[in-house]
Design an enzyme around this catalytic site. Sequence first.
Site, PDB file in Angstrom:
ATOM      1  N   CYS A 141       0.825  -1.215   0.000  1.00 48.73           N
ATOM      2  CA  CYS A 141       0.000   0.000   0.000  1.00 48.73           C
ATOM      3  C   CYS A 141       0.857   1.263   0.000  1.00 48.73           C
ATOM      4  O   CYS A 141       0.614   2.204  -0.764  1.00 48.73           O
ATOM      5  CB  CYS A 141      -0.930  -0.016   1.210  1.00 48.73           C
ATOM      6  SG  CYS A 141      -0.102  -0.429   2.758  1.00 48.73           S
ATOM      7  N   HIS A 220      -2.678   5.400   6.439  1.00 42.61           N
ATOM      8  CA  HIS A 220      -1.294   5.854   6.593  1.00 42.61           C
ATOM      9  C   HIS A 220      -1.249   7.321   6.127  1.00 42.61           C
ATOM     10  O   HIS A 220      -2.161   7.806   5.462  1.00 42.61           O
ATOM     11  CB  HIS A 220      -0.336   5.100   5.675  1.00 42.61           C
ATOM     12  CG  HIS A 220      -0.241   3.625   5.886  1.00 42.61           C
ATOM     13  ND1 HIS A 220       0.122   3.049   7.073  1.00 42.61           N
ATOM     14  CD2 HIS A 220      -0.397   2.602   5.011  1.00 42.61           C
ATOM     15  CE1 HIS A 220       0.173   1.723   6.915  1.00 42.61           C
ATOM     16  NE2 HIS A 220      -0.143   1.431   5.686  1.00 42.61           N
TER      17      HIS A 220
HETATM   18  P1  NAD Z   1      -5.295 -10.874   6.144  1.00 39.44           P
HETATM   19  O1  NAD Z   1      -4.708 -11.536   7.333  1.00 39.44           O
HETATM   20  O2  NAD Z   1      -6.413  -9.924   6.314  1.00 39.44           O
HETATM   21  O3  NAD Z   1      -5.773 -11.979   5.121  1.00 39.44           O
HETATM   22  C1  NAD Z   1      -4.998 -13.084   4.802  1.00 39.44           C
HETATM   23  C2  NAD Z   1      -5.918 -14.236   4.448  1.00 39.44           C
HETATM   24  O4  NAD Z   1      -5.146 -15.374   4.133  1.00 39.44           O
HETATM   25  C3  NAD Z   1      -6.840 -14.644   5.581  1.00 39.44           C
HETATM   26  O5  NAD Z   1      -8.107 -14.902   5.027  1.00 39.44           O
HETATM   27  C4  NAD Z   1      -6.235 -15.937   6.135  1.00 39.44           C
HETATM   28  O6  NAD Z   1      -7.224 -16.805   6.614  1.00 39.44           O
HETATM   29  C5  NAD Z   1      -5.616 -16.495   4.876  1.00 39.44           C
HETATM   30  N1  NAD Z   1      -4.486 -17.393   5.127  1.00 39.44           N
HETATM   31  C6  NAD Z   1      -3.682 -17.474   6.174  1.00 39.44           C
HETATM   32  N2  NAD Z   1      -2.748 -18.431   5.989  1.00 39.44           N
HETATM   33  C7  NAD Z   1      -3.000 -18.957   4.789  1.00 39.44           C
HETATM   34  C8  NAD Z   1      -2.432 -20.002   4.043  1.00 39.44           C
HETATM   35  N3  NAD Z   1      -1.390 -20.689   4.483  1.00 39.44           N
HETATM   36  N4  NAD Z   1      -2.959 -20.283   2.843  1.00 39.44           N
HETATM   37  C9  NAD Z   1      -4.039 -19.596   2.362  1.00 39.44           C
HETATM   38  N5  NAD Z   1      -4.617 -18.601   3.046  1.00 39.44           N
HETATM   39  C10 NAD Z   1      -4.107 -18.296   4.239  1.00 39.44           C
HETATM   40  O7  NAD Z   1      -4.058 -10.196   5.392  1.00 39.44           O
HETATM   41  P2  NAD Z   1      -4.107  -8.984   4.371  1.00 39.44           P
HETATM   42  O8  NAD Z   1      -4.012  -7.727   5.143  1.00 39.44           O
HETATM   43  O9  NAD Z   1      -5.220  -9.152   3.399  1.00 39.44           O
HETATM   44  O10 NAD Z   1      -2.693  -9.162   3.659  1.00 39.44           O
HETATM   45  C11 NAD Z   1      -2.507 -10.045   2.564  1.00 39.44           C
HETATM   46  C12 NAD Z   1      -1.316  -9.574   1.754  1.00 39.44           C
HETATM   47  O11 NAD Z   1      -1.567  -8.244   1.278  1.00 39.44           O
HETATM   48  C13 NAD Z   1       0.009  -9.499   2.539  1.00 39.44           C
HETATM   49  O12 NAD Z   1       1.070  -9.758   1.644  1.00 39.44           O
HETATM   50  C14 NAD Z   1       0.052  -8.034   2.946  1.00 39.44           C
HETATM   51  O13 NAD Z   1       1.365  -7.584   3.217  1.00 39.44           O
HETATM   52  C15 NAD Z   1      -0.524  -7.380   1.709  1.00 39.44           C
HETATM   53  N6  NAD Z   1      -1.081  -6.047   1.929  1.00 39.44           N
HETATM   54  C16 NAD Z   1      -1.805  -5.766   3.053  1.00 39.44           C
HETATM   55  C17 NAD Z   1      -2.300  -4.472   3.229  1.00 39.44           C
HETATM   56  C18 NAD Z   1      -3.064  -4.092   4.468  1.00 39.44           C
HETATM   57  O14 NAD Z   1      -2.972  -2.964   4.902  1.00 39.44           O
HETATM   58  N7  NAD Z   1      -3.837  -4.974   5.061  1.00 39.44           N
HETATM   59  C19 NAD Z   1      -2.091  -3.507   2.257  1.00 39.44           C
HETATM   60  C20 NAD Z   1      -1.414  -3.845   1.088  1.00 39.44           C
HETATM   61  C21 NAD Z   1      -0.903  -5.122   0.936  1.00 39.44           C
END
Ligand code: NAD
Length: 339
Positions: A141, A220
């Site tokens: 992000c 942020h």
């Molecule tokens: P999150 O924890 O909200 O979601 C992750 C999902 O993956 C959950 O549904 C969880 O149940 C599932 N999960 C966990 N272990 C798993 C596995 N082994 N196999 C399949 N699914 C699994 O996380 P998020 O915030 O959506 O982040 C996901 C990605 O996006 C990360 O790389 C993060 O760095 C990136 N990201 C997050 C944000 C943010 O602010 N939340 C912003 C940009 C990018």
Amino acid sequence: MNCKVGINGFGTIGKRIADAVSLQNDMEIVGVSKTSPNYESKLALDRGYPLYCAIPDRISEFRDKGMDVEGDLNDLIDESDIIVDCTPGGVGAKNSELYKKAGVKAIYQGGEDHQVADFSFNSLVNYEEAYGRDQTRVVSCNTTALCRTLYPIKKQYGINKVRATMIRRGGDPKQDNRGPINAIKPKMKVPSHHGPDVMTVIPDIEIDTTAVKVPTTIMHFHSINIELKNKNTKPEDIIKTLEETPRVTLVTEEHGIESTAQIIELARDANRPRNDVWEIPVWKESIVIKNNELYYFQAVHQESDVVPENIDAIRAMTKLEKNPTKSIQKTDKNLQLNP
Ligand code: NAD
């Protein structure tokens, strides 16, 4: 025929991408995967997304809770032309071998290192390079936000050096285990990783960043300072450039937008899904040039700004659209990003 998209990891980012895919007319969701039968699994079923279990031995846990599961991750991969991996940082790298072995295209998120795909994506900067690729990483992000404003400024006025401070939210709204609750927590690694991450997308930019975590969940905030190459640049020029840049929006104190709180309120008033702000809001008053140095403030809705980039990455990698501008316009129109 529509491109078949599977989402591995239906959390904060995954559920938003699934909804955004569903709004496009050239792609469709063939399934989403979850590790446990929780409220997000129920949401997937309520939205009509076929549900898959990411961990094969857990299928019975879903069925015990009355949740219909189509199969496991391998079955989802079989159904998909492309997988958008939205699992927690580090899990995507582990999954990459599975995707490569199955010969399915894959998009990773910013929690993974650049090396996961050897290509880091931003729609404005390098859409053409993503065309037909098998593996792509959509940057985080913060990095997406930095690329959105730095790239057009660099292109038009030239940049000698960027210095930026990331004021980071402690956790996302749903993360009840994150903090700080009552502190300002600087990242002691100076410069922070955000500058090098921007360079994975824009390699010829000189940038140093620092980062601080604060007790807020909604957005942020970036305080940016740029030494410009073009010494005749005026604030009005920067305003015009940013006004013309897709997915950047100017906000002003004149309209009472004085903080991230009012930006989120604007999104709520506009009935944006989950109060998402896909664009990067930049404060007009903060765009100041002093001794050839440009200053500005921008906000970042961390839960949603990467969503349009994921849609464009799908379109480029599966060769649905060669022209970046056409893809960006199509994505934004279908999300109703501009009103
Ligand atoms: P999150 O924890 O909200 O979601 C992750 C999902 O993956 C959950 O549904 C969880 O149940 C599932 N999960 C966990 N272990 C798993 C596995 N082994 N196999 C399949 N699914 C699994 O996380 P998020 O915030 O959506 O982040 C996901 C990605 O996006 C990360 O790389 C993060 O760095 C990136 N990201 C997050 C944000 C943010 O602010 N939340 C912003 C940009 C990018």
